[in-house]
Design a protein around this motif. Structure first.
Motif, PDB file in Angstrom:
ATOM      1  N   ILE A  74      38.701  44.508  53.037  1.00  0.00           N
ATOM      2  CA  ILE A  74      37.660  44.663  52.027  1.00  0.00           C
ATOM      3  C   ILE A  74      37.368  46.151  51.914  1.00  0.00           C
ATOM      4  O   ILE A  74      36.958  46.792  52.886  1.00  0.00           O
ATOM      5  CB  ILE A  74      36.397  43.866  52.405  1.00  0.00           C
ATOM      6  CG1 ILE A  74      36.733  42.382  52.434  1.00  0.00           C
ATOM      7  CG2 ILE A  74      35.274  44.160  51.430  1.00  0.00           C
ATOM      8  CD1 ILE A  74      35.620  41.491  52.866  1.00  0.00           C
ATOM      9  N   LYS A  75      37.594  46.682  50.729  1.00  0.00           N
ATOM     10  CA  LYS A  75      37.348  48.097  50.441  1.00  0.00           C
ATOM     11  C   LYS A  75      36.041  48.207  49.663  1.00  0.00           C
ATOM     12  O   LYS A  75      35.280  47.253  49.570  1.00  0.00           O
ATOM     13  CB  LYS A  75      38.519  48.680  49.636  1.00  0.00           C
ATOM     14  CG  LYS A  75      39.852  48.616  50.330  1.00  0.00           C
ATOM     15  CD  LYS A  75      39.925  49.578  51.468  1.00  0.00           C
ATOM     16  CE  LYS A  75      41.326  49.476  52.091  1.00  0.00           C
ATOM     17  NZ  LYS A  75      41.591  50.501  53.030  1.00  0.00           N
ATOM     18  N   ASP A  76      35.795  49.343  49.028  1.00  0.00           N
ATOM     19  CA  ASP A  76      34.531  49.597  48.332  1.00  0.00           C
ATOM     20  C   ASP A  76      34.210  48.548  47.274  1.00  0.00           C
ATOM     21  O   ASP A  76      33.200  47.863  47.360  1.00  0.00           O
ATOM     22  CB  ASP A  76      34.555  50.982  47.686  1.00  0.00           C
ATOM     23  CG  ASP A  76      34.652  52.080  48.730  1.00  0.00           C
ATOM     24  OD1 ASP A  76      34.159  51.861  49.856  1.00  0.00           O
ATOM     25  OD2 ASP A  76      35.225  53.130  48.416  1.00  0.00           O
ATOM     26  N   ASP A  77      35.047  48.425  46.249  1.00  0.00           N
ATOM     27  CA  ASP A  77      34.777  47.520  45.135  1.00  0.00           C
ATOM     28  C   ASP A  77      35.841  46.455  44.962  1.00  0.00           C
ATOM     29  O   ASP A  77      35.894  45.803  43.920  1.00  0.00           O
ATOM     30  CB  ASP A  77      34.668  48.309  43.820  1.00  0.00           C
ATOM     31  CG  ASP A  77      33.441  49.196  43.787  1.00  0.00           C
ATOM     32  OD1 ASP A  77      32.494  48.902  44.550  1.00  0.00           O
ATOM     33  OD2 ASP A  77      33.423  50.169  43.020  1.00  0.00           O
ATOM     34  N   GLY A  83      48.306  43.721  50.216  1.00  0.00           N
ATOM     35  CA  GLY A  83      48.640  44.883  49.397  1.00  0.00           C
ATOM     36  C   GLY A  83      48.247  44.769  47.936  1.00  0.00           C
ATOM     37  O   GLY A  83      48.355  45.738  47.196  1.00  0.00           O
ATOM     38  N   ASN A  84      47.794  43.607  47.490  1.00  0.00           N
ATOM     39  CA  ASN A  84      47.359  43.416  46.105  1.00  0.00           C
ATOM     40  C   ASN A  84      45.839  43.498  46.045  1.00  0.00           C
ATOM     41  O   ASN A  84      45.140  42.707  46.672  1.00  0.00           O
ATOM     42  CB  ASN A  84      47.819  42.058  45.551  1.00  0.00           C
ATOM     43  CG  ASN A  84      49.318  41.941  45.538  1.00  0.00           C
ATOM     44  OD1 ASN A  84      50.027  42.917  45.305  1.00  0.00           O
ATOM     45  ND2 ASN A  84      49.817  40.746  45.810  1.00  0.00           N
ATOM     46  N   ALA A  85      45.329  44.431  45.246  1.00  0.00           N
ATOM     47  CA  ALA A  85      43.886  44.638  45.136  1.00  0.00           C
ATOM     48  C   ALA A  85      43.296  43.751  44.051  1.00  0.00           C
ATOM     49  O   ALA A  85      43.855  43.625  42.962  1.00  0.00           O
ATOM     50  CB  ALA A  85      43.595  46.098  44.838  1.00  0.00           C
ATOM     51  N   GLN A  90      36.251  40.640  39.021  1.00  0.00           N
ATOM     52  CA  GLN A  90      37.200  39.650  38.505  1.00  0.00           C
ATOM     53  C   GLN A  90      37.004  38.270  39.130  1.00  0.00           C
ATOM     54  O   GLN A  90      37.460  37.276  38.589  1.00  0.00           O
ATOM     55  CB  GLN A  90      38.641  40.089  38.756  1.00  0.00           C
ATOM     56  CG  GLN A  90      39.074  41.286  37.967  1.00  0.00           C
ATOM     57  CD  GLN A  90      40.511  41.661  38.309  1.00  0.00           C
ATOM     58  OE1 GLN A  90      40.996  41.376  39.398  1.00  0.00           O
ATOM     59  NE2 GLN A  90      41.178  42.295  37.353  1.00  0.00           N
ATOM     60  N   ILE A  91      36.337  38.189  40.279  1.00  0.00           N
ATOM     61  CA  ILE A  91      36.182  36.928  40.992  1.00  0.00           C
ATOM     62  C   ILE A  91      35.075  36.115  40.329  1.00  0.00           C
ATOM     63  O   ILE A  91      33.915  36.508  40.326  1.00  0.00           O
ATOM     64  CB  ILE A  91      35.866  37.164  42.484  1.00  0.00           C
ATOM     65  CG1 ILE A  91      36.987  37.963  43.149  1.00  0.00           C
ATOM     66  CG2 ILE A  91      35.658  35.836  43.206  1.00  0.00           C
ATOM     67  CD1 ILE A  91      36.702  38.384  44.567  1.00  0.00           C
ATOM     68  N   VAL A 127      44.533  32.138  39.569  1.00  0.00           N
ATOM     69  CA  VAL A 127      44.024  31.818  40.901  1.00  0.00           C
ATOM     70  C   VAL A 127      44.898  32.509  41.938  1.00  0.00           C
ATOM     71  O   VAL A 127      46.121  32.485  41.846  1.00  0.00           O
ATOM     72  CB  VAL A 127      44.040  30.283  41.138  1.00  0.00           C
ATOM     73  CG1 VAL A 127      43.592  29.954  42.547  1.00  0.00           C
ATOM     74  CG2 VAL A 127      43.165  29.580  40.128  1.00  0.00           C
ATOM     75  N   ILE A 128      44.258  33.118  42.921  1.00  0.00           N
ATOM     76  CA  ILE A 128      44.969  33.734  44.043  1.00  0.00           C
ATOM     77  C   ILE A 128      44.580  32.968  45.300  1.00  0.00           C
ATOM     78  O   ILE A 128      43.405  32.697  45.528  1.00  0.00           O
ATOM     79  CB  ILE A 128      44.602  35.223  44.190  1.00  0.00           C
ATOM     80  CG1 ILE A 128      45.134  36.018  43.022  1.00  0.00           C
ATOM     81  CG2 ILE A 128      45.133  35.773  45.499  1.00  0.00           C
ATOM     82  CD1 ILE A 128      44.848  37.496  43.108  1.00  0.00           C
ATOM     83  N   SER A 129      45.575  32.622  46.119  1.00  0.00           N
ATOM     84  CA  SER A 129      45.330  31.907  47.369  1.00  0.00           C
ATOM     85  C   SER A 129      45.805  32.748  48.544  1.00  0.00           C
ATOM     86  O   SER A 129      46.828  33.430  48.452  1.00  0.00           O
ATOM     87  CB  SER A 129      46.071  30.569  47.382  1.00  0.00           C
ATOM     88  OG  SER A 129      45.621  29.749  46.345  1.00  0.00           O
ATOM     89  N   PHE A 130      45.051  32.686  49.617  1.00  0.00           N
ATOM     90  CA  PHE A 130      45.448  33.365  50.847  1.00  0.00           C
ATOM     91  C   PHE A 130      44.882  32.605  52.027  1.00  0.00           C
ATOM     92  O   PHE A 130      43.974  31.790  51.895  1.00  0.00           O
ATOM     93  CB  PHE A 130      44.993  34.833  50.864  1.00  0.00           C
ATOM     94  CG  PHE A 130      43.499  35.027  50.823  1.00  0.00           C
ATOM     95  CD1 PHE A 130      42.773  35.137  51.987  1.00  0.00           C
ATOM     96  CD2 PHE A 130      42.837  35.107  49.609  1.00  0.00           C
ATOM     97  CE1 PHE A 130      41.408  35.317  51.956  1.00  0.00           C
ATOM     98  CE2 PHE A 130      41.473  35.303  49.561  1.00  0.00           C
ATOM     99  CZ  PHE A 130      40.752  35.399  50.736  1.00  0.00           C
ATOM    100  N   THR A 131      45.449  32.865  53.195  1.00  0.00           N
ATOM    101  CA  THR A 131      45.054  32.174  54.413  1.00  0.00           C
ATOM    102  C   THR A 131      44.358  33.146  55.349  1.00  0.00           C
ATOM    103  O   THR A 131      44.851  34.241  55.596  1.00  0.00           O
ATOM    104  CB  THR A 131      46.290  31.581  55.120  1.00  0.00           C
ATOM    105  OG1 THR A 131      46.983  30.729  54.207  1.00  0.00           O
ATOM    106  CG2 THR A 131      45.900  30.786  56.345  1.00  0.00           C
TER     107      THR A 131
END
Length: 151
Positions: A74-77, A83-85, A90-91, A127-131
């Motif tokens: 988690i970065k500033d904004d 590697g994908n910001a 957008q969420i 939709v983006i999914s991650f674990t």
């Protein structure tokens, strides 16, 4: 009194991997030791090793999941997933699929557990999914994403 006897949880990846490998090595080593002492014939020894290996396949899959885990920062904004910001603006919504925690082993009143959850972020364009792996990390991500969605 129950709180005193309740084991603490530990979710360090190193402890999980080490515990799985060491416990499997102890069991397999004992079977091989019995074969070397001629207490087991070759066929029962190989069958016992095969049964132990089959039983341990889910544990070995945990090691594979830990080695191939998603990198979340988690970065500033924005949140960086492998590697994908993704910008917080957008969420739109998120959904979490919690998996049941798996106990790997007990050691010195510590319960070493493995827990994972799949996050689905609904964005403007898909939709983006991650674990995520680890109870504390999952809880913090849920809390953080709830704040982002509600603001």
């Amino acid at each position: 009194m129950k709180e005193i006897l309740k084991p603490k949880t530990d979710e360090r990846a190193f402890m999980i991997v080490t515990g799985i490998i060491v416990f499997y090595a102890l069991i397999a080593g004992f079977i091989i030791y019995l074969y070397i002492l001629h207490r087991l014939a070759i066929i029962p020894a190989l069958a016992a090793l095969a049964v132990v290996t089959i039983i341990y396949i889910p544990r070995f899959l945990i090691i594979k999941k830990i080695q191939n885990k998603d990198l979340i920062e988690i970065k500033d904004d924005f949140i960086v997933i492998n590697g994908n910001a993704v910008n917080f603006s957008q969420i739109k919504d998120f959904h979490v699929e919690d998996k049941k925690a798996q106990v790997v082993f007990f050691m010195n009143n510590k319960m070493v557990v493995y827990k994972e959850a799949i996050f689905h972020l609904k964005l403007n364009n898909g939709v983006i999914s991650f674990t995520a792996i680890g109870t504390e990390k999952i809880e913090l991500l849920c809390e953080f994403l709830t704040r982002i969605v509600n603001s």
